[in-house]
Design a protein around this motif. Structure first.
Motif, PDB file in Angstrom:
ATOM      1  N   ALA A 119       0.837  -1.203   0.000  1.00 63.75           N
ATOM      2  CA  ALA A 119       0.000   0.000   0.000  1.00 63.75           C
ATOM      3  C   ALA A 119       0.876   1.259   0.000  1.00 63.75           C
ATOM      4  O   ALA A 119       0.553   2.248  -0.670  1.00 63.75           O
ATOM      5  CB  ALA A 119      -0.936  -0.005   1.202  1.00 63.75           C
ATOM      6  N   SER A 120       1.997   1.212   0.716  1.00 64.43           N
ATOM      7  CA  SER A 120       2.918   2.355   0.723  1.00 64.43           C
ATOM      8  C   SER A 120       3.511   2.586  -0.659  1.00 64.43           C
ATOM      9  O   SER A 120       3.647   3.733  -1.110  1.00 64.43           O
ATOM     10  CB  SER A 120       4.045   2.127   1.734  1.00 64.43           C
ATOM     11  N   ALA A 121       3.875   1.494  -1.332  1.00 63.67           N
ATOM     12  CA  ALA A 121       4.431   1.618  -2.675  1.00 63.67           C
ATOM     13  C   ALA A 121       3.397   2.191  -3.634  1.00 63.67           C
ATOM     14  O   ALA A 121       3.715   3.064  -4.459  1.00 63.67           O
ATOM     15  CB  ALA A 121       4.922   0.263  -3.167  1.00 63.67           C
ATOM     16  N   CYS A 122       2.162   1.729  -3.530  1.00 64.76           N
ATOM     17  CA  CYS A 122       1.090   2.257  -4.380  1.00 64.76           C
ATOM     18  C   CYS A 122       0.842   3.737  -4.094  1.00 64.76           C
ATOM     19  O   CYS A 122       0.663   4.537  -5.022  1.00 64.76           O
ATOM     20  CB  CYS A 122      -0.193   1.455  -4.180  1.00 64.76           C
ATOM     21  N   ALA A 123       0.845   4.093  -2.807  1.00 66.12           N
ATOM     22  CA  ALA A 123       0.643   5.495  -2.439  1.00 66.12           C
ATOM     23  C   ALA A 123       1.768   6.364  -3.002  1.00 66.12           C
ATOM     24  O   ALA A 123       1.516   7.466  -3.514  1.00 66.12           O
ATOM     25  CB  ALA A 123       0.567   5.632  -0.922  1.00 66.12           C
ATOM     26  N   GLN A 124       2.990   5.872  -2.942  1.00 69.16           N
ATOM     27  CA  GLN A 124       4.113   6.643  -3.470  1.00 69.16           C
ATOM     28  C   GLN A 124       3.988   6.831  -4.974  1.00 69.16           C
ATOM     29  O   GLN A 124       4.290   7.896  -5.506  1.00 69.16           O
ATOM     30  CB  GLN A 124       5.451   5.990  -3.122  1.00 69.16           C
ATOM     31  N   GLU A 125       3.542   5.813  -5.663  1.00 70.18           N
ATOM     32  CA  GLU A 125       3.332   5.944  -7.105  1.00 70.18           C
ATOM     33  C   GLU A 125       2.267   6.991  -7.411  1.00 70.18           C
ATOM     34  O   GLU A 125       2.402   7.768  -8.357  1.00 70.18           O
ATOM     35  CB  GLU A 125       2.963   4.597  -7.732  1.00 70.18           C
ATOM     36  N   CYS A 126       1.219   7.012  -6.609  1.00 70.14           N
ATOM     37  CA  CYS A 126       0.167   8.031  -6.794  1.00 70.14           C
ATOM     38  C   CYS A 126       0.709   9.435  -6.523  1.00 70.14           C
ATOM     39  O   CYS A 126       0.377  10.389  -7.247  1.00 70.14           O
ATOM     40  CB  CYS A 126      -1.022   7.735  -5.890  1.00 70.14           C
ATOM     41  N   ILE A 127       1.540   9.568  -5.504  1.00 72.52           N
ATOM     42  CA  ILE A 127       2.164  10.865  -5.200  1.00 72.52           C
ATOM     43  C   ILE A 127       3.026  11.311  -6.381  1.00 72.52           C
ATOM     44  O   ILE A 127       2.956  12.461  -6.825  1.00 72.52           O
ATOM     45  CB  ILE A 127       2.993  10.774  -3.906  1.00 72.52           C
ATOM     46  N   ASP A 128       3.841  10.387  -6.901  1.00 76.34           N
ATOM     47  CA  ASP A 128       4.714  10.726  -8.028  1.00 76.34           C
ATOM     48  C   ASP A 128       3.901  11.113  -9.262  1.00 76.34           C
ATOM     49  O   ASP A 128       4.222  12.082  -9.953  1.00 76.34           O
ATOM     50  CB  ASP A 128       5.634   9.551  -8.361  1.00 76.34           C
ATOM     51  N   LEU A 129       2.855  10.367  -9.544  1.00 77.79           N
ATOM     52  CA  LEU A 129       1.998  10.668 -10.689  1.00 77.79           C
ATOM     53  C   LEU A 129       1.341  12.041 -10.515  1.00 77.79           C
ATOM     54  O   LEU A 129       1.273  12.837 -11.461  1.00 77.79           O
ATOM     55  CB  LEU A 129       0.935   9.584 -10.865  1.00 77.79           C
ATOM     56  N   GLY A 130       0.871  12.322  -9.308  1.00 77.65           N
ATOM     57  CA  GLY A 130       0.268  13.629  -9.038  1.00 77.65           C
ATOM     58  C   GLY A 130       1.256  14.761  -9.259  1.00 77.65           C
ATOM     59  O   GLY A 130       0.920  15.801  -9.837  1.00 77.65           O
ATOM     60  N   ALA A 131       2.500  14.569  -8.828  1.00 81.06           N
ATOM     61  CA  ALA A 131       3.521  15.600  -9.022  1.00 81.06           C
ATOM     62  C   ALA A 131       3.805  15.816 -10.506  1.00 81.06           C
ATOM     63  O   ALA A 131       3.920  16.947 -10.972  1.00 81.06           O
ATOM     64  CB  ALA A 131       4.801  15.220  -8.280  1.00 81.06           C
ATOM     65  N   VAL A 132       3.898  14.735 -11.242  1.00 81.74           N
ATOM     66  CA  VAL A 132       4.160  14.854 -12.686  1.00 81.74           C
ATOM     67  C   VAL A 132       2.999  15.556 -13.380  1.00 81.74           C
ATOM     68  O   VAL A 132       3.204  16.464 -14.207  1.00 81.74           O
ATOM     69  CB  VAL A 132       4.425  13.466 -13.309  1.00 81.74           C
ATOM     70  N   LEU A 133       1.779  15.172 -13.064  1.00 84.95           N
ATOM     71  CA  LEU A 133       0.618  15.801 -13.695  1.00 84.95           C
ATOM     72  C   LEU A 133       0.533  17.282 -13.346  1.00 84.95           C
ATOM     73  O   LEU A 133       0.200  18.113 -14.199  1.00 84.95           O
ATOM     74  CB  LEU A 133      -0.666  15.073 -13.295  1.00 84.95           C
ATOM     75  N   TYR A 134       0.846  17.636 -12.098  1.00 84.25           N
ATOM     76  CA  TYR A 134       0.831  19.044 -11.702  1.00 84.25           C
ATOM     77  C   TYR A 134       1.898  19.822 -12.471  1.00 84.25           C
ATOM     78  O   TYR A 134       1.656  20.931 -12.955  1.00 84.25           O
ATOM     79  CB  TYR A 134       1.052  19.185 -10.196  1.00 84.25           C
ATOM     80  N   ALA A 135       3.086  19.230 -12.610  1.00 81.26           N
ATOM     81  CA  ALA A 135       4.170  19.902 -13.326  1.00 81.26           C
ATOM     82  C   ALA A 135       3.851  20.086 -14.806  1.00 81.26           C
ATOM     83  O   ALA A 135       4.300  21.062 -15.427  1.00 81.26           O
ATOM     84  CB  ALA A 135       5.466  19.119 -13.168  1.00 81.26           C
ATOM     85  N   LEU A 136       3.069  19.188 -15.370  1.00 82.00           N
ATOM     86  CA  LEU A 136       2.706  19.300 -16.787  1.00 82.00           C
ATOM     87  C   LEU A 136       1.870  20.538 -17.090  1.00 82.00           C
ATOM     88  O   LEU A 136       1.732  20.917 -18.253  1.00 82.00           O
ATOM     89  CB  LEU A 136       1.974  18.041 -17.246  1.00 82.00           C
ATOM     90  N   ARG A 137       1.338  21.175 -16.063  1.00 82.09           N
ATOM     91  CA  ARG A 137       0.602  22.425 -16.274  1.00 82.09           C
ATOM     92  C   ARG A 137       1.450  23.453 -17.011  1.00 82.09           C
ATOM     93  O   ARG A 137       0.940  24.286 -17.732  1.00 82.09           O
ATOM     94  CB  ARG A 137       0.182  23.023 -14.930  1.00 82.09           C
ATOM     95  N   ALA A 138       2.759  23.381 -16.805  1.00 83.37           N
ATOM     96  CA  ALA A 138       3.665  24.349 -17.442  1.00 83.37           C
ATOM     97  C   ALA A 138       3.573  24.280 -18.962  1.00 83.37           C
ATOM     98  O   ALA A 138       3.827  25.283 -19.639  1.00 83.37           O
ATOM     99  CB  ALA A 138       5.100  24.112 -16.990  1.00 83.37           C
ATOM    100  N   LEU A 139       3.216  23.138 -19.501  1.00 83.55           N
ATOM    101  CA  LEU A 139       3.093  23.016 -20.956  1.00 83.55           C
ATOM    102  C   LEU A 139       1.914  23.802 -21.522  1.00 83.55           C
ATOM    103  O   LEU A 139       1.885  24.104 -22.702  1.00 83.55           O
ATOM    104  CB  LEU A 139       2.933  21.542 -21.352  1.00 83.55           C
ATOM    105  N   PHE A 140       0.949  24.086 -20.681  1.00 83.05           N
ATOM    106  CA  PHE A 140      -0.285  24.683 -21.163  1.00 83.05           C
ATOM    107  C   PHE A 140      -0.466  26.142 -20.714  1.00 83.05           C
ATOM    108  O   PHE A 140      -1.559  26.666 -20.787  1.00 83.05           O
ATOM    109  CB  PHE A 140      -1.477  23.848 -20.710  1.00 83.05           C
ATOM    110  N   LEU A 141       0.626  26.771 -20.279  1.00 79.79           N
ATOM    111  CA  LEU A 141       0.533  28.171 -19.881  1.00 79.79           C
ATOM    112  C   LEU A 141       0.193  29.036 -21.090  1.00 79.79           C
ATOM    113  O   LEU A 141       0.758  28.877 -22.162  1.00 79.79           O
ATOM    114  CB  LEU A 141       1.857  28.650 -19.285  1.00 79.79           C
ATOM    115  N   GLN A 142      -0.704  29.948 -20.900  1.00 77.16           N
ATOM    116  CA  GLN A 142      -1.096  30.869 -21.959  1.00 77.16           C
ATOM    117  C   GLN A 142      -0.554  32.244 -21.620  1.00 77.16           C
ATOM    118  O   GLN A 142      -0.554  32.662 -20.480  1.00 77.16           O
ATOM    119  CB  GLN A 142      -2.625  30.953 -22.083  1.00 77.16           C
ATOM    120  N   SER A 143      -0.101  32.965 -22.622  1.00 77.44           N
ATOM    121  CA  SER A 143       0.348  34.335 -22.415  1.00 77.44           C
ATOM    122  C   SER A 143      -0.842  35.197 -22.089  1.00 77.44           C
ATOM    123  O   SER A 143      -1.921  35.033 -22.632  1.00 77.44           O
ATOM    124  CB  SER A 143       1.035  34.875 -23.674  1.00 77.44           C
ATOM    125  N   GLU A 144      -0.608  36.111 -21.179  1.00 77.04           N
ATOM    126  CA  GLU A 144      -1.696  37.020 -20.792  1.00 77.04           C
ATOM    127  C   GLU A 144      -1.643  38.288 -21.585  1.00 77.04           C
ATOM    128  O   GLU A 144      -0.693  38.684 -22.132  1.00 77.04           O
ATOM    129  CB  GLU A 144      -1.586  37.340 -19.300  1.00 77.04           C
TER     130      GLU A 144
END
Length: 143
Positions: A118-143
């Motif tokens: 369960a700890s390993a699964c939780a860590q994978e979810c944490i890592d996936l969440g961090a990667v998905l959050y960081a991917l926001r940078a790809l979709f930044l729009q100029s203001e």
């Protein structure tokens, strides 16, 4: 006028050999220096600056610069600085989230409140969440 719009406090219009000297002086004073240049005579100054920004596709200047704007529209410099600051903000928040969530997960695991699987699964979810959050940078729009 362009420097004023971008919030640039100091700028120089001088001979090529003087540009690198001005940059070195500013860096010795503890300033962070962005050099914007558009020609081969700017390559030494572009390389000396903390961030060298070449405008246009002049090969020598582009090789010395950290960033190359492929058009001559100086308004893009402000957009570039803004986007860079927003990307750095996303990166910092991603690291904060990832480390905080991982430390919390480790504390839960050390307390024996979860199984290793369960700890390993939780860590994978944490890592996936961090990667998905960081991917926001790809979709930044100029203001």
């Amino acid at each position: 006028k362009v420097a004023e719009e971008l919030g640039i406090r100091e700028y120089f219009s001088c001979w090529p050999h003087e540009k690198a000297r001005h940059i070195q002086r500013l860096k010795q004073e503890g300033e962070r220096v962005l050099m914007v240049g558009d020609g081969s005579n700017d390559s030494a100054a572009l390389a000396a600056a903390d961030v060298g920004l070449a405008i246009g596709a002049i090969q020598v200047a582009a090789e010395s610069a950290d960033v190359v704007l492929m058009n001559d529209d100086l308004r893009n410099i402000g957009k570039l600085i803004d986007t860079g600051a927003r990307v750095v903000g996303i990166a910092k928040r991603t690291v904060q989230y990832g480390m905080s969530a991982s430390l919390l997960q480790m504390a839960v695991a050390c307390a024996g409140m979860t199984t290793p699987f369960a700890s390993a699964c939780a860590q994978e979810c944490i890592d996936l969440g961090a990667v998905l959050y960081a991917l926001r940078a790809l979709f930044l729009q100029s203001e």
